[in-house]
Write a protein that holds these residues in place. Structure first.
Motif, PDB file in Angstrom:
ATOM      1  N   VAL A  28       0.859  -1.189   0.000  1.00 23.53           N
ATOM      2  CA  VAL A  28       0.000   0.000   0.000  1.00 23.53           C
ATOM      3  C   VAL A  28       0.894   1.237   0.000  1.00 23.53           C
ATOM      4  N   PRO A  29       0.849   2.073  -1.038  1.00 23.87           N
ATOM      5  CA  PRO A  29       1.730   3.248  -1.111  1.00 23.87           C
ATOM      6  C   PRO A  29       1.167   4.442  -0.344  1.00 23.87           C
ATOM      7  N   ARG A  30       0.721   4.209   0.862  1.00 25.42           N
ATOM      8  CA  ARG A  30       0.018   5.250   1.622  1.00 25.42           C
ATOM      9  C   ARG A  30       0.307   5.063   3.105  1.00 25.42           C
ATOM     10  N   PHE A  31       0.640   6.131   3.789  1.00 27.79           N
ATOM     11  CA  PHE A  31       0.889   6.045   5.229  1.00 27.79           C
ATOM     12  C   PHE A  31       0.206   7.204   5.940  1.00 27.79           C
ATOM     13  N   GLY A  32      -0.088   7.009   7.210  1.00 31.48           N
ATOM     14  CA  GLY A  32      -0.688   8.061   8.016  1.00 31.48           C
ATOM     15  C   GLY A  32       0.367   8.840   8.773  1.00 31.48           C
ATOM     16  N   MET A  33       0.066  10.114   9.055  1.00 30.07           N
ATOM     17  CA  MET A  33       1.021  10.959   9.776  1.00 30.07           C
ATOM     18  C   MET A  33       0.278  12.133  10.400  1.00 30.07           C
ATOM     19  N   PRO A  34       0.874  12.801  11.385  1.00 29.38           N
ATOM     20  CA  PRO A  34       0.263  14.015  11.932  1.00 29.38           C
ATOM     21  C   PRO A  34       0.207  15.119  10.877  1.00 29.38           C
ATOM     22  N   HIS A  35      -0.748  16.035  11.027  1.00 31.39           N
ATOM     23  CA  HIS A  35      -0.844  17.166  10.103  1.00 31.39           C
ATOM     24  C   HIS A  35       0.456  17.970  10.076  1.00 31.39           C
ATOM     25  N   THR A  36       1.143  18.045  11.214  1.00 32.44           N
ATOM     26  CA  THR A  36       2.344  18.879  11.316  1.00 32.44           C
ATOM     27  C   THR A  36       3.623  18.051  11.270  1.00 32.44           C
ATOM     28  N   SER A  37       3.550  16.873  10.672  1.00 32.47           N
ATOM     29  CA  SER A  37       4.732  16.031  10.558  1.00 32.47           C
ATOM     30  C   SER A  37       5.855  16.742   9.813  1.00 32.47           C
ATOM     31  N   HIS A  38       7.089  16.432  10.191  1.00 37.29           N
ATOM     32  CA  HIS A  38       8.252  16.957   9.488  1.00 37.29           C
ATOM     33  C   HIS A  38       8.206  16.587   8.008  1.00 37.29           C
TER      34      HIS A  38
ATOM     35  N   ALA B 112       5.664  16.426   6.159  1.00 35.30           N
ATOM     36  CA  ALA B 112       4.698  17.275   5.464  1.00 35.30           C
ATOM     37  C   ALA B 112       5.169  18.719   5.351  1.00 35.30           C
ATOM     38  N   LEU B 113       5.920  19.201   6.350  1.00 31.98           N
ATOM     39  CA  LEU B 113       6.216  20.625   6.425  1.00 31.98           C
ATOM     40  C   LEU B 113       7.623  21.017   5.987  1.00 31.98           C
ATOM     41  N   HIS B 114       8.588  20.110   6.118  1.00 28.06           N
ATOM     42  CA  HIS B 114       9.984  20.548   6.012  1.00 28.06           C
ATOM     43  C   HIS B 114      10.843  19.731   5.052  1.00 28.06           C
ATOM     44  N   GLU B 115      10.245  18.907   4.206  1.00 24.23           N
ATOM     45  CA  GLU B 115      11.066  18.035   3.371  1.00 24.23           C
ATOM     46  C   GLU B 115      10.772  18.167   1.874  1.00 24.23           C
ATOM     47  N   GLU B 116      10.131  19.260   1.481  1.00 28.14           N
ATOM     48  CA  GLU B 116       9.885  19.526   0.061  1.00 28.14           C
ATOM     49  C   GLU B 116       9.165  18.368  -0.631  1.00 28.14           C
ATOM     50  N   GLU B 117       8.187  17.789   0.065  1.00 23.21           N
ATOM     51  CA  GLU B 117       7.379  16.685  -0.493  1.00 23.21           C
ATOM     52  C   GLU B 117       8.259  15.524  -0.958  1.00 23.21           C
ATOM     53  N   ALA B 118       9.290  15.204  -0.195  1.00 25.29           N
ATOM     54  CA  ALA B 118      10.233  14.165  -0.622  1.00 25.29           C
ATOM     55  C   ALA B 118       9.559  12.813  -0.800  1.00 25.29           C
ATOM     56  N   TYR B 119       8.636  12.458   0.089  1.00 28.47           N
ATOM     57  CA  TYR B 119       8.014  11.137  -0.022  1.00 28.47           C
ATOM     58  C   TYR B 119       7.186  11.019  -1.300  1.00 28.47           C
ATOM     59  N   GLN B 120       6.651  12.155  -1.770  1.00 31.18           N
ATOM     60  CA  GLN B 120       5.923  12.130  -3.039  1.00 31.18           C
ATOM     61  C   GLN B 120       6.880  12.151  -4.226  1.00 31.18           C
ATOM     62  N   ALA B 121       7.852  13.045  -4.172  1.00 31.88           N
ATOM     63  CA  ALA B 121       8.759  13.230  -5.311  1.00 31.88           C
ATOM     64  C   ALA B 121       9.633  12.007  -5.564  1.00 31.88           C
ATOM     65  N   LEU B 122      10.088  11.355  -4.494  1.00 36.85           N
ATOM     66  CA  LEU B 122      11.009  10.232  -4.651  1.00 36.85           C
ATOM     67  C   LEU B 122      10.296   8.898  -4.815  1.00 36.85           C
ATOM     68  N   PHE B 123       9.195   8.703  -4.072  1.00 38.51           N
ATOM     69  CA  PHE B 123       8.575   7.382  -4.032  1.00 38.51           C
ATOM     70  C   PHE B 123       7.110   7.364  -4.466  1.00 38.51           C
ATOM     71  N   ASN B 124       6.551   8.531  -4.766  1.00 36.58           N
ATOM     72  CA  ASN B 124       5.157   8.603  -5.189  1.00 36.58           C
ATOM     73  C   ASN B 124       4.201   8.057  -4.119  1.00 36.58           C
ATOM     74  N   PHE B 125       4.515   8.333  -2.859  1.00 39.37           N
ATOM     75  CA  PHE B 125       3.660   7.912  -1.756  1.00 39.37           C
ATOM     76  C   PHE B 125       2.593   8.957  -1.486  1.00 39.37           C
ATOM     77  N   HIS B 126       1.534   8.534  -0.839  1.00 41.20           N
ATOM     78  CA  HIS B 126       0.473   9.427  -0.382  1.00 41.20           C
ATOM     79  C   HIS B 126       0.507   9.473   1.135  1.00 41.20           C
ATOM     80  N   GLY B 127       0.714  10.660   1.681  1.00 41.37           N
ATOM     81  CA  GLY B 127       0.681  10.845   3.123  1.00 41.37           C
ATOM     82  C   GLY B 127      -0.701  11.292   3.560  1.00 41.37           C
ATOM     83  N   VAL B 128      -1.309  10.559   4.491  1.00 36.53           N
ATOM     84  CA  VAL B 128      -2.668  10.851   4.959  1.00 36.53           C
ATOM     85  C   VAL B 128      -2.600  11.569   6.305  1.00 36.53           C
ATOM     86  N   PRO B 129      -3.031  12.831   6.386  1.00 39.39           N
ATOM     87  CA  PRO B 129      -3.060  13.504   7.685  1.00 39.39           C
ATOM     88  C   PRO B 129      -4.084  12.836   8.602  1.00 39.39           C
ATOM     89  N   VAL B 130      -3.664  12.551   9.826  1.00 43.70           N
ATOM     90  CA  VAL B 130      -4.517  11.859  10.786  1.00 43.70           C
ATOM     91  C   VAL B 130      -4.671  12.722  12.034  1.00 43.70           C
TER      92      VAL B 130
END
Length: 368
Positions: free
Chosen positions: A98-108, A110-128
């Motif tokens: 499953v290319p999807r993981f949950g994380m806090p809205h203010t996760s590092h 989400a806020l400080h990594e220039e969308e690396a998980y999307q750009a590098l791995f095409n993952f979907h981060g779900v705010p929880v």
């Protein structure tokens, strides 16, 4: 007179801070020359030799120490927390498909990594959950879509170092276990959490399939992180570390700067937390100041001023220039017009200063 360019002002303020004999936030930072002399002396005293692409006695021993503290089978040192957590997400998505993981809205992530998980791995981060508090079991229960894992940040930096209470944390672990959902801990500031819970790091980390901890935040190494988990998980993490360019030819310099002060810093955390509680009690009595949280749960908190950020910063700069006291770090505007906020991390400097020596400076920042 026109305002100074932002870059020029930032350089001026950096120089102001460096020139201050007393810096309130954090632990004392050594100059490069002091740091290099200290690590050289420590390496001489402990017979340290260089590693070769991560293979060496110093790294192996340090990784074992951290794994043991966290109650995990194995651990790997990595040059950054960004890399450690991206690798963890990669591995849990591989296991689940499953290319999807949950994380806090203010996760590092989400806020400080220039969308690396999307750009590098095409993952979907779900705010929880709710961005104003830690993730609770009811937040996970409300997530209906499949997740590879849930990233839980302990403590949450963006809300002043808040933690769920112990029973809430156990309920979250139990629900994740019942769903067979791996929990990953963003423990960048986990070292600061034990004093609040009054339990060992292994007890806190129990129920988490993987844990990331920083060795520069709180500990004071020049850089680096450790990712811990099961033996197979860490073996696969090392493979991805190599793929991402994180197996540096020499990692011993980074590890040595953390290892030489590791035990001392951990031993100071209880005292830092007690000092934070005492300081917060005094700060809460200053007009124009509010704290988040009102009663700190770690040795950090956010201080809100009923005053615009630039006015607070100008007052801080004047104190630094006139009295050699750097009272606060970054001061930024809030969503409430006219209010501003700064993050205060309580380290060894404030252990040596009582409230009578500190509170008047914060009152001046508040315009009192």
């Amino acid at each position: 007179m026109p305002a100074a360019p932002a870059g020029t002002l930032a350089v001026h303020r950096q120089r102001l801070r460096l020139d201050c004999p007393v810096v309130f936030p954090g632990f004392r930072t050594l100059t490069p020359a002091e740091e290099f002399r200290a690590v050289a002396d420590w390496c001489d005293a402990n017979g340290v030799t260089h590693d070769q692409y991560g293979q060496g006695d110093l790294l192996t021993a340090f990784e074992g120490t951290v794994a043991g503290l966290l109650g995990k089978e194995a651990a790997a040192f990595m040059p950054s927390g960004v890399m450690a957590q991206l690798i963890a997400m990669r591995l849990w998505t591989e296991v689940s498909g499953v290319p999807r993981f949950g994380m806090p809205h203010t996760s590092h992530l989400a806020l400080h990594e220039e969308e690396a998980y999307q750009a590098l791995f095409n993952f979907h981060g779900v705010p929880v959950g709710d961005r104003r508090r830690p993730i609770l079991a009811r937040d996970l229960a409300a997530v209906s879509q499949p997740l590879a894992c849930l990233l839980v940040e302990l403590p949450l930096r963006e809300i002043g170092g808040q933690l769920p209470d112990w029973d809430e944390l156990q309920a979250l672990k139990e629900l994740a276990r019942s769903r067979q959902l791996p929990l990953h801990m963003d423990g960048a500031r986990l070292w600061e959490s034990r004093a609040y819970y009054g339990r060992s790091y292994a007890e806190i980390a129990a129920g988490f399939a993987s844990v990331y901890v920083s060795v520069y935040k709180g500990i004071g190494g020049v850089a680096g992180a450790v990712l811990a988990g099961g033996a197979d998980f860490i073996a696969n993490a090392r493979l991805w570390q190599r793929r991402l360019g994180g197996t540096l030819v020499r990692q011993s310099p980074m590890v040595a700067t953390a290892a030489m002060r590791f035990e001392t810093r951990l031993a100071q955390m209880d005292a830092c937390y007690r000092r934070t509680l005492d300081l917060a009690a005094g700060l809460g009595g200053i007009p124009g100041i509010r704290l988040n949280p009102a009663v700190p749960q770690t040795n950090m908190l956010h201080i809100f001023f009923d005053r615009p950020a630039e006015m607070v910063a100008e007052t801080r700069d004047a104190i630094a220039g006139d009295e050699g006291r750097w009272v606060a770090g970054e001061i930024r505007s809030t969503d409430v017009p006219g209010w501003s906020v700064t993050e205060l991390y309580v380290g060894d400097t404030l252990l040596g200063l009582d409230n009578a020596q500190v509170l008047p400076y914060f009152a001046r920042l508040a315009g009192v």
